[in-house]
Scaffold this motif. Structure first.
Motif: not given
Length: 105
Positions: A25-32, A42-46
């Motif tokens: 959840i946290d990593t998806a929020l960061y990527a978004a 960087h978004a795609c990497a996360m």
């Protein structure tokens, strides 16, 4: 298997499902948020990392965050790194494809 995937699988071995769900959840929020900031690479990497976490836990909340993250990256669907991410989602989380086919095609 790529190095980050190997490293993540080794780390996840001892983690509880709630820990993995939280990371997804946290990593998806960061990527978004990175996608909204137009930091697509960087978004795609996360996002790949978030998908890897979500694929290892049965969680509606983590799956929901992955779908929302994909929606944030949809405007950049023509970029190769985003297409690669969408393919990763199709492969690792096939149940999500049925819910949002237009987002992943």
């Amino acid at each position: 298997m790529s190095w980050p995937s190997v490293r993540l699988s080794r780390l996840r071995a001892g983690w509880s499902p709630s820990r993995v769900r939280g990371l997804a959840i946290d990593t998806a929020l960061y990527a978004a948020s990175l996608a909204r900031s137009r930091q697509v690479e960087h978004a795609c990497a996360m996002a790949h990392r978030a998908v890897a976490y979500a694929a290892n836990v049965a969680s509606f909340r983590s799956a929901h965050r992955i779908v929302m993250m994909v929606a944030e990256l949809q405007p950049y669907a023509a970029l190769p790194e985003v297409r690669d991410l969408f393919e990763d989602v199709r492969t690792r989380l096939p149940s999500l494809v049925g819910f949002a086919p237009s987002r992943l095609s």
